[in-house]
Design an enzyme around this catalytic site. Sequence first.
Site, mmCIF file in Angstrom:
data_model
loop_
_atom_site.group_PDB
_atom_site.id
_atom_site.type_symbol
_atom_site.label_atom_id
_atom_site.label_comp_id
_atom_site.label_asym_id
_atom_site.label_seq_id
_atom_site.Cartn_x
_atom_site.Cartn_y
_atom_site.Cartn_z
ATOM 1 N N GLY A 90 0.803 -1.225 0.000
ATOM 2 C CA GLY A 90 0.000 0.000 0.000
ATOM 3 C C GLY A 90 0.833 1.270 0.000
ATOM 4 O O GLY A 90 0.441 2.277 0.573
ATOM 5 N N LEU A 91 1.985 1.222 -0.653
ATOM 6 C CA LEU A 91 2.807 2.443 -0.665
ATOM 7 C C LEU A 91 2.671 3.223 -1.975
ATOM 8 O O LEU A 91 3.500 4.064 -2.293
ATOM 9 C CB LEU A 91 4.274 2.108 -0.377
ATOM 10 C CG LEU A 91 4.568 1.728 1.076
ATOM 11 C CD1 LEU A 91 6.028 1.364 1.258
ATOM 12 C CD2 LEU A 91 4.210 2.851 2.044
ATOM 13 N N GLY A 92 1.641 2.935 -2.732
ATOM 14 C CA GLY A 92 1.350 3.808 -3.873
ATOM 15 C C GLY A 92 1.901 3.375 -5.204
ATOM 16 O O GLY A 92 2.329 4.217 -5.999
ATOM 17 N N SER A 93 1.886 2.070 -5.490
ATOM 18 C CA SER A 93 2.475 1.632 -6.763
ATOM 19 C C SER A 93 1.630 2.065 -7.960
ATOM 20 O O SER A 93 2.172 2.421 -8.999
ATOM 21 C CB SER A 93 2.707 0.126 -6.774
ATOM 22 O OG SER A 93 1.495 -0.564 -6.610
ATOM 23 N N SER A 94 0.299 2.081 -7.827
ATOM 24 C CA SER A 94 -0.501 2.441 -9.006
ATOM 25 C C SER A 94 -0.376 3.928 -9.347
ATOM 26 O O SER A 94 -0.355 4.294 -10.526
ATOM 27 C CB SER A 94 -1.968 2.014 -8.872
ATOM 28 O OG SER A 94 -2.392 2.017 -7.568
ATOM 29 N N ALA A 96 2.298 5.758 -8.671
ATOM 30 C CA ALA A 96 3.668 5.953 -9.167
ATOM 31 C C ALA A 96 3.783 5.499 -10.623
ATOM 32 O O ALA A 96 4.401 6.184 -11.444
ATOM 33 C CB ALA A 96 4.664 5.199 -8.288
ATOM 34 N N ASP A 137 -1.548 10.660 -3.449
ATOM 35 C CA ASP A 137 -0.504 9.734 -3.888
ATOM 36 C C ASP A 137 0.084 10.172 -5.241
ATOM 37 O O ASP A 137 1.281 10.066 -5.478
ATOM 38 C CB ASP A 137 -1.053 8.294 -3.952
ATOM 39 C CG ASP A 137 -2.456 8.206 -4.541
ATOM 40 O OD1 ASP A 137 -3.024 9.243 -4.927
ATOM 41 O OD2 ASP A 137 -2.990 7.086 -4.630
#
Length: 305
Positions: A90-94, A96, A137
Amino acid sequence: MKKITTSAPGKLMLFGEHAVVYGYPSIVTAMDTRIFVIAEMIENSSDIIITPQVKESRFLVESLKLFKEEFQVKQSVKLHTRSDFSHNVGLGSSSAVTVAAFKALSLLFDKKLSKKEIFDLSYKVTLQIQGVGSGFDIAAATYGGTLHFITGGKKIEYLDTEEIPLIVGYSGVKADTPTMIRKVENAFKNKKEEIGKIFGEIEQIIGKAKEAIIDKDYQLTGNLMNKNHKLLVKLGVSTERLESMVNASLASGAYGAKLSGAGGGDCMIALISPEKKGEVEKAIQKVGGTIIRVANNAEGTREEL
Ligand code: PMV
């Protein structure tokens, strides 16, 4: 043929999750775990998208479609990705991957896009796919650094700060952000006054946190994190595991700790003085958390040469 590699960082919400969806401010920071997008023109009748994580391919498909429409591009493109981090935490891959894709496409086709233009295009794609979200994000992935952010990019302002001494602990549970947003939405519908008051209190905390972070007053920042966390508990988005990780951090000497993001799982953060690092990390692990070693206040999207 021309080939471009770009990257964009992940994100962490420091203050203001959920309230930000309702127009209140938030503070977010970019993490130096990055997603890379490689874009090249190809002699093919259709585009090729290769990504190890299926979820990300939807974002790439939509980003490419929007870019081609917006700039009337006919040329076929191959996009592929590589990632520093798992999409599970849940650290924002989509966000990024979306931002890095627009950056790569703009360089590939010599279309100069400002940060705000990259933000707006990426936010459009996220809303199309997820339906909800403030875009914090996307802002972290685009601008980097540590930002004072208001929903939809109404305000995106750098805080003059450096790396913040944080520990990130993963709860082991992948949370579904839209579900958590809807949970708060229902609570807001049923108890407008009570929930509205909580949002107002969060806003006040953020006013103070902004100054505390700029002043590097981490004792005060930690106290404010604790206050923000208690309000998130009242909103009903914490979990037993997140509670034990937050409490373990405080008991072992962290200045402050809170869940970070939508809640329901994903990550928590603890603010520490450097000499407490080992102790706090151990305490989080002891209650079942996994430490994710990442730096924050990282650079926004960029070309990788
Ligand atoms: O779950 P995350 O890390 O994507 O954070 C969600 C934060 C919310 O404020 C709940 C939603 C949003 O888009 O701002």
